[in-house]
Design a protein around this motif. Structure first.
Motif, PDB file in Angstrom:
ATOM      1  N   TYR A 123       0.818  -1.217   0.000  1.00  0.00           N
ATOM      2  CA  TYR A 123       0.000   0.000   0.000  1.00  0.00           C
ATOM      3  C   TYR A 123       0.851   1.266   0.000  1.00  0.00           C
ATOM      4  O   TYR A 123       0.460   2.287  -0.569  1.00  0.00           O
ATOM      5  CB  TYR A 123      -0.962  -0.005   1.202  1.00  0.00           C
TER       6      TYR A 123
ATOM      7  N   HIS B 283       1.317   3.389  -3.066  1.00  0.00           N
ATOM      8  CA  HIS B 283       0.289   4.379  -3.394  1.00  0.00           C
ATOM      9  C   HIS B 283       0.569   5.707  -2.675  1.00  0.00           C
ATOM     10  O   HIS B 283       0.489   6.777  -3.278  1.00  0.00           O
ATOM     11  CB  HIS B 283      -1.083   3.811  -3.009  1.00  0.00           C
TER      12      HIS B 283
ATOM     13  N   HIS C 231      -2.201  10.471   3.823  1.00  0.00           N
ATOM     14  CA  HIS C 231      -3.616  10.758   3.541  1.00  0.00           C
ATOM     15  C   HIS C 231      -4.565   9.600   3.863  1.00  0.00           C
ATOM     16  O   HIS C 231      -5.730   9.827   4.159  1.00  0.00           O
ATOM     17  CB  HIS C 231      -3.810  11.237   2.094  1.00  0.00           C
ATOM     18  N   ASP C 232      -4.074   8.361   3.802  1.00  0.00           N
ATOM     19  CA  ASP C 232      -4.952   7.223   4.100  1.00  0.00           C
ATOM     20  C   ASP C 232      -4.697   6.632   5.488  1.00  0.00           C
ATOM     21  O   ASP C 232      -5.266   5.598   5.827  1.00  0.00           O
ATOM     22  CB  ASP C 232      -4.748   6.122   3.043  1.00  0.00           C
TER      23      ASP C 232
ATOM     24  N   ASP D  61      -4.475  11.938  -5.171  1.00  0.00           N
ATOM     25  CA  ASP D  61      -4.988  10.599  -4.831  1.00  0.00           C
ATOM     26  C   ASP D  61      -5.821  10.034  -5.988  1.00  0.00           C
ATOM     27  O   ASP D  61      -5.679   8.870  -6.377  1.00  0.00           O
ATOM     28  CB  ASP D  61      -5.839  10.727  -3.559  1.00  0.00           C
TER      29      ASP D  61
HETATM   30 ZN    ZN Z   1      -5.351   7.080  -1.354  1.00  0.00          ZN
END
Ligand code: ZN
Length: 183
Positions: free
Chosen positions: A29, A32, A56-57, A122
């Motif tokens: 992940y 990303h 951001h996530d 994003d």
């Molecule tokens: Zn994202």
């Protein structure tokens, strides 16, 4: 070189250590998060915005963890501006998915400038993933629907950074062309 940026990259790597992208390749992940941050940096975003891109996530995706990342923790580690941007781009997972998706469209323009840049980067990364390594369990129609929805969200996010706007347009076009070729 900024120690803060690398600290945020390490923090994100730890949060997402066991998370994978939805594509068949099951990319880590963190790829990303790094892609989003690299897009922001390449288009001249300020350091706080790049850091928010890395993180951001982190709140949304750690909700089920024994020690979830909170906005308060991000504020303590990376400052109030970064924490506020991450809060702005995090979906409220207590709401049904369709409501969340509609709110991303209607609330895009109300976000701070930094949060709009992060949210746009994003979407660019997600559209590029649709082309490169699409979510393995998403039928073709759902991928087409995602691209259309991302385009509507982006309408409210764009207008701040011409380079990012152009990158979004290219990613959108290329995702649609790839889907047309596959369909
Ligand atoms: Zn994202």
């Amino acid at each position: 070189m900024s120690a803060r940026v690398l600290e945020a990259a390490l923090f994100a790597a730890e949060v997402h250590a066991r998370h994978r992208r939805k594509g068949a390749a099951e990319e880590p992940y963190i790829n990303h998060c790094l892609e989003v941050a690299a897009l922001l940096a390449a288009h001249g975003a300020e350091e706080d915005v790049v850091i928010a891109g890395l993180l951001h996530d982190s709140v949304e995706d750690s909700r089920e963890d024994p020690q979830p990342v909170t906005v308060a923790l991000l504020e303590e580690r990376f400052g109030p501006r970064v924490a506020a941007m991450v809060a702005e781009v995090s979906d409220d997972k207590s709401l049904p998915k369709e409501v969340r998706k509609a709110r991303q469209i209607t609330q895009a323009r109300e976000k701070s400038e930094g949060a709009r840049l992060v949210a746009l980067a994003d979407k660019i990364a997600n559209l590029r993933a649709i082309r490169r390594d699409p979510p393995a369990r998403w039928p073709h129609a759902r991928q087409v629907e995602y691209v259309g929805w991302a385009g509507r969200v982006a309408e409210g996010l764009r207008g701040l950074n011409p380079g990012l706007d152009a990158a979004f347009d290219a990613a959108y076009r290329e995702a649609l062309a790839e889907l047309a070729a596959r369909g």
